[in-house]
Design a protein around this motif. Sequence first.
Motif, PDB file in Angstrom:
ATOM      1  N   LEU A 116       0.927   5.350   0.043  1.00 53.38           N
ATOM      2  CA  LEU A 116       0.030   6.408   0.471  1.00 53.38           C
ATOM      3  C   LEU A 116       0.771   7.746   0.438  1.00 53.38           C
ATOM      4  CD1 LEU A 116      -2.773   7.010   1.894  1.00 53.38           C
ATOM      5  CD2 LEU A 116      -1.537   6.748   4.046  1.00 53.38           C
ATOM      6  N   LEU A 157       0.859  -1.173   0.000  1.00 60.85           N
ATOM      7  CA  LEU A 157       0.000   0.000   0.000  1.00 60.85           C
ATOM      8  C   LEU A 157       0.901   1.229   0.000  1.00 60.85           C
ATOM      9  CD1 LEU A 157      -2.611   1.674   0.403  1.00 60.85           C
ATOM     10  CD2 LEU A 157      -2.362   1.269   2.870  1.00 60.85           C
ATOM     11  N   TRP A 203      -2.378   0.407  -4.661  1.00 59.76           N
ATOM     12  CA  TRP A 203      -2.209  -0.951  -4.161  1.00 59.76           C
ATOM     13  C   TRP A 203      -1.441  -1.766  -5.193  1.00 59.76           C
ATOM     14  CZ3 TRP A 203      -3.921  -2.568   0.647  1.00 59.76           C
ATOM     15  CH2 TRP A 203      -4.797  -1.715   1.318  1.00 59.76           C
ATOM     16  N   HIS A 238      -4.374   9.412  -4.405  1.00 55.67           N
ATOM     17  CA  HIS A 238      -3.157   9.496  -3.588  1.00 55.67           C
ATOM     18  C   HIS A 238      -2.757   8.142  -3.006  1.00 55.67           C
ATOM     19  CE1 HIS A 238      -6.369   9.531  -0.666  1.00 55.67           C
ATOM     20  NE2 HIS A 238      -5.499   9.344   0.317  1.00 55.67           N
ATOM     21  N   VAL A 239      -3.492   7.072  -3.387  1.00 52.11           N
ATOM     22  CA  VAL A 239      -3.259   5.722  -2.857  1.00 52.11           C
ATOM     23  C   VAL A 239      -3.049   4.769  -4.023  1.00 52.11           C
ATOM     24  CG1 VAL A 239      -4.354   3.800  -1.647  1.00 52.11           C
ATOM     25  CG2 VAL A 239      -4.573   6.111  -0.742  1.00 52.11           C
ATOM     26  N   GLU A 263      -9.214   7.925   3.150  1.00 54.06           N
ATOM     27  CA  GLU A 263      -7.870   7.766   3.690  1.00 54.06           C
ATOM     28  C   GLU A 263      -7.034   6.714   2.979  1.00 54.06           C
ATOM     29  OE1 GLU A 263      -9.311   7.289   7.729  1.00 54.06           O
ATOM     30  OE2 GLU A 263      -8.185   9.084   8.270  1.00 54.06           O
ATOM     31  N   ILE A 264      -7.643   5.636   2.541  1.00 50.13           N
ATOM     32  CA  ILE A 264      -6.846   4.603   1.883  1.00 50.13           C
ATOM     33  C   ILE A 264      -7.410   4.219   0.516  1.00 50.13           C
ATOM     34  CG2 ILE A 264      -5.858   3.652   3.994  1.00 50.13           C
ATOM     35  CD1 ILE A 264      -7.983   1.481   3.885  1.00 50.13           C
ATOM     36  N   SER A 265      -8.066   5.158  -0.116  1.00 47.68           N
ATOM     37  CA  SER A 265      -8.467   4.973  -1.506  1.00 47.68           C
ATOM     38  C   SER A 265      -8.520   6.348  -2.163  1.00 47.68           C
ATOM     39  CB  SER A 265      -9.828   4.271  -1.609  1.00 47.68           C
ATOM     40  OG  SER A 265     -10.842   5.074  -1.047  1.00 47.68           O
TER      41      SER A 265
END
Length: 659
Positions: free
Chosen positions: A593, A591, A647, A644-645, A639-641
């Motif tokens: 970020l 991940l 995978w 800016h993220v 926050e996690i998509s």
Amino acid sequence: MRFWVLLSLFFINIYFEVLGNGIGNPYFLEKQRFLLEILHHVQEPLMNDQWRLLGEQLVTDKDQYVVFNDHMVKFFNAFNLGNLLPRKEYYNPLYADHYQQTLGLYHFFYNTRDWYTLWQNICWARVHINPGIFVHALTQVLFKREDYQALIMPKVYEIWPEIYHDEKTISKARKFNFANWIRFENASDIREIIPQRVEPQSLMGDLRSSLEWFQAMSDVNILRIKQQKKRNKIQYLLEDIGWQSYWYNLNVGIVLSDDNSYHLQEWWYYKLNQILARYKLELYSQKLPYKKLTPVKFFTKGRKQLKEEFPKTSKKLIKYLEKLERKVADAISFKSFHLPNGSFINLEAENNWLIGLEQLFPYDCTQLTIKESIQPELLPDIRTLLRSENFYFYADRILNLYRWYRQVFSPSNHTLYIPSDLRIEDLRISPLITYDQPVDVDLSNVLHAKHFYLAGQFVWPFTLQERQMRLQHKDFRYNLQVSSNKTQSTIFRVFLTTSERGSIQREPFYQLDSFLRVLYPGLNKISRESKEFGGLIGDHISYTELHQFVKLAEREEFDFPLNISTPNCGFPSRLILPRGGNGNPVRMRLLILATVYDFKARQGNELNCDFAKGVSRWDELPLAFPFDRFLEDDTQSMEISGDHVFWKDVEILHEEHNA
């Protein structure tokens, strides 16, 4: 204030006197050799007549100290009354009495005005004080006094080999007789290394590949004992001496810190979270249960002198966790906290939630403190804490409570750090490959002291190394492609996690890397090498080699460099990847970020276990961001998509040593 000014000026003068131009001068070498020899066979009576005479009396003249405080008075009174821990008794700094004794001796070391006072006090403590208290207090001083930070302390597993190796190996080393070994033509599983070669060859300063190494070790017989047992799927990590000593040093450094700030507490829990995540990834890679840890039943791991934990200890710790869970639940339900003085505070008023956080979650191992035990146990001893599988069970429950509390009370401004006008387009990574690496570990301190004294003089005629196989990985690199519509300073964080696509709350996220980069309009190509990752350390020369290099330098045949030691609070770089799969690779994910840089970075000295200047951080975001709290479904998209993220699916292979 006057005390700190005087002490700072003293440090500066000594710094230039001893360190010079990066090469140890005679003053430094004398101190370094003394340190190595006074710690040699620290568990046995001191055999050096000169130091025994010097250590007959503790310096009690208050004029010889920058400050003479109550800790010193209480310690000296306890010594005169015979109330200090006897030399042969088990020592544990988590016990309140042992901690107070350590604190008193520490101040008798730390507050000295000059080296000669410290020298006498060290000799006195070596003769009269429990070895555990002595080593712990001396370690603290070398961590915290700037004028002595250049001195190299042997690693804790070289000072106390008996704690970190199996009983059969330690028994053989203790019974080893060099004269008999030669007489019977080496008829044992202990062999001399010919030609001289100690693994690994790659060290800080490249000293093992230098001509000076052969010169320094020319008079030393290097003996090697084979590893006695084959470790199971997870023990190779838990019994790794670098893994264990990292957590020991971190806690030793933090326990007497003058900085009682929220930031230090946050840093400790972030490191605890990292340890737990890394452990869970190892379980995952070995196809062992990792999502919900369960306590391991009481048993002995091949060490009669070190128990996993006694049933009585386990019950006390479970009760502690249950009590903590009730306290946290009450704090969250009633939005208030009952202070030790009997008053209540409103946790929603101002920054009162920080007071509750400090009271509920001590940021060291004191929450595992129990009443004194006659016999050592793995869990309540910070030297062996990480070897206990139950530790991770307790840590998991404590961290869940910590995150729950923070989620409810900690103000969240995370969305302010989500960058705009950028997009992580791609990530490419070189093969991730782990392998088993041979390494020799110095057992010399467990050999009988009689081998090291000749006509009253200290000598180092031979060394005993144990050959082990440990986890290592090949260097790797990754390349990021990031498009930006403007010039902006951006922080990137890279996490390793499982390949599971289920609930994100149940998966471990181990932070591999974090760095700052200025992005420019257009496509930005960023390359990172694994050896660039922050907070990591490599290998160092052994106790024996260090002593021989000092002797060589004292004969003016070698310029002793002052940059060959590795920071004690650095994490072993070889352990950042879990063991890969043989044939079938272990599938995981990365991940990546990106967050906005707020120009509030701070640089501390925590790698050297010195917290006087606080801890390093990139910004005002929590150190464990974005996993400092539970991510609900409605916040995951922020926050996690998003752009800016990124995978990335990855695979980790394991190669045999001879591949």
